[in-house]
Design a protein around this motif. Structure first.
Motif, PDB file in Angstrom:
ATOM      1  N   ILE A  96       8.742 -67.110  20.920  1.00 55.06           N
ATOM      2  CA  ILE A  96       8.346 -67.268  19.625  1.00 55.06           C
ATOM      3  C   ILE A  96       9.436 -67.271  18.682  1.00 55.06           C
ATOM      4  O   ILE A  96      10.500 -66.383  18.820  1.00 55.06           O
ATOM      5  CB  ILE A  96       7.296 -66.117  19.302  1.00 55.06           C
ATOM      6  CG1 ILE A  96       6.128 -66.224  20.085  1.00 55.06           C
ATOM      7  CG2 ILE A  96       7.127 -66.156  17.807  1.00 55.06           C
ATOM      8  CD1 ILE A  96       5.201 -65.118  19.608  1.00 55.06           C
ATOM      9  N   ASP A  97       9.721 -68.498  18.117  1.00 53.96           N
ATOM     10  CA  ASP A  97      11.107 -68.510  17.218  1.00 53.96           C
ATOM     11  C   ASP A  97      10.389 -68.609  15.823  1.00 53.96           C
ATOM     12  O   ASP A  97       9.313 -68.386  15.415  1.00 53.96           O
ATOM     13  CB  ASP A  97      11.697 -69.890  17.443  1.00 53.96           C
ATOM     14  CG  ASP A  97      13.421 -69.770  17.485  1.00 53.96           C
ATOM     15  OD1 ASP A  97      13.508 -68.954  16.637  1.00 53.96           O
ATOM     16  OD2 ASP A  97      14.026 -70.520  17.989  1.00 53.96           O
ATOM     17  N   ARG A  98      11.566 -68.925  14.917  1.00 58.39           N
ATOM     18  CA  ARG A  98      11.362 -69.067  13.656  1.00 58.39           C
ATOM     19  C   ARG A  98      11.551 -70.433  12.978  1.00 58.39           C
ATOM     20  O   ARG A  98      12.507 -71.045  13.505  1.00 58.39           O
ATOM     21  CB  ARG A  98      11.645 -68.099  12.434  1.00 58.39           C
ATOM     22  CG  ARG A  98      11.411 -66.735  12.832  1.00 58.39           C
ATOM     23  CD  ARG A  98      11.998 -65.868  11.804  1.00 58.39           C
ATOM     24  NE  ARG A  98      11.558 -64.465  11.812  1.00 58.39           N
ATOM     25  CZ  ARG A  98      12.283 -63.542  12.492  1.00 58.39           C
ATOM     26  NH1 ARG A  98      13.617 -63.906  13.029  1.00 58.39           N
ATOM     27  NH2 ARG A  98      11.953 -62.338  12.641  1.00 58.39           N
ATOM     28  N   ASN A  99      10.472 -71.163  12.142  1.00 61.68           N
ATOM     29  CA  ASN A  99      10.951 -72.384  11.783  1.00 61.68           C
ATOM     30  C   ASN A  99      11.795 -72.348  10.511  1.00 61.68           C
ATOM     31  O   ASN A  99      12.240 -71.335   9.983  1.00 61.68           O
ATOM     32  CB  ASN A  99       9.640 -73.189  11.473  1.00 61.68           C
ATOM     33  CG  ASN A  99       8.908 -72.792  10.317  1.00 61.68           C
ATOM     34  OD1 ASN A  99       9.316 -72.062   9.357  1.00 61.68           O
ATOM     35  ND2 ASN A  99       7.432 -73.014  10.352  1.00 61.68           N
ATOM     36  N   ALA A 100      12.043 -73.633  10.056  1.00 61.92           N
ATOM     37  CA  ALA A 100      12.968 -73.523   8.913  1.00 61.92           C
ATOM     38  C   ALA A 100      12.789 -72.609   7.734  1.00 61.92           C
ATOM     39  O   ALA A 100      13.460 -71.928   7.008  1.00 61.92           O
ATOM     40  CB  ALA A 100      13.474 -74.985   8.461  1.00 61.92           C
ATOM     41  N   GLY A 101      11.419 -72.626   7.540  1.00 61.87           N
ATOM     42  CA  GLY A 101      10.767 -71.840   6.356  1.00 61.87           C
ATOM     43  C   GLY A 101      10.492 -70.277   6.679  1.00 61.87           C
ATOM     44  O   GLY A 101      10.016 -69.515   6.042  1.00 61.87           O
ATOM     45  N   GLY A 102      11.005 -69.819   8.098  1.00 65.53           N
ATOM     46  CA  GLY A 102      10.821 -68.329   8.724  1.00 65.53           C
ATOM     47  C   GLY A 102       9.556 -68.236   9.301  1.00 65.53           C
ATOM     48  O   GLY A 102       9.486 -67.039   9.737  1.00 65.53           O
ATOM     49  N   ALA A 103       8.617 -69.340   9.322  1.00 59.33           N
ATOM     50  CA  ALA A 103       7.300 -68.692   9.957  1.00 59.33           C
ATOM     51  C   ALA A 103       7.503 -68.840  11.262  1.00 59.33           C
ATOM     52  O   ALA A 103       8.228 -69.696  11.815  1.00 59.33           O
ATOM     53  CB  ALA A 103       6.225 -70.058   9.646  1.00 59.33           C
TER      54      ALA A 103
END
Length: 195
Positions: free
Chosen positions: A178-185
């Motif tokens: 589980i990572d974060r996208n550019a918006g932090g989600a």
């Protein structure tokens, strides 16, 4: 980034699997240790430098973590984390899958595998687990390696709002990311990958 690993095999090849949870602290088999080492080799090849390593208190997760970390000499020492512990299968603990199915039925087992809805008699502590995952996901640190059980790992998906996976189950010796996208989600980049 959060790399979530399910411990290696606890049953020998050909041995009928049983429903093993918090009350049955089985060690890894030789094949289970090999899975841990394969994970360690694979994770080292990814070049990930973990800032934190969290493990369930059970022997099978600690042994898997030790095998992985033997390939990651720069990783920090693992910390035991209670909300990563395996669930309690109640009357189904240490029972064969046939016996579990006979008691709870296929629908209840599917609800567990697909939606983390526990069958009657199981102690899951879902709120505590989801809160633990959410607190971890909010921390700016990373990447984090977590070694746990199938029962606990599925709550990472729920906590991150990533329940679109058709099967929440992680196979033994497999991992998810589980990572974060550019918006932090949170975003799911792997689930059920075996090296």
């Amino acid at each position: 980034m959060f790399v979530i690993v399910r411990h290696g095999n606890t049953f020998e090849a050909g041995e009928p699997p049983r429903r093993i949870g918090a009350r049955t602290d089985l060690p890894l088999t030789v094949a289970g240790l090999a899975q841990g080492h394969a994970l360690g080799t694979h994770l080292a090849a990814q070049g990930w430098n973990f800032t934190q390593v969290l493990v369930s208190p059970l022997a099978r997760t600690r042994q898997t973590a030790a095998a992985i970390l033997s390939h990651l000499p720069q990783a920090p020492q693992p910390q035991s984390c209670d909300w990563l512990r395996e669930i309690d299968h109640g009357p189904d603990e240490d029972q064969s899958e046939d016996a579990v199915l006979a008691r709870i039925g296929a629908e209840a087992l599917s609800a567990w595998d697909e939606s983390a809805v526990p069958p009657p008699g199981w102690t899951v502590d879902a709120k505590e687990r989801i809160a633990g995952w959410r607190t971890l996901f909010e921390a700016p640190e990373g990447p984090v390696l977590l070694v746990t059980s199938n029962g606990a790992a599925r709550f990472a998906l729920i906590a991150a709002g990533l329940t679109t996976a058709s099967d929440m189950k992680l196979p033994t010796g497999a991992y998810g990311v589980i990572d974060r996208n550019a918006g932090g989600a949170p975003m799911l980049t792997e689930w059920g990958r075996r090296p």
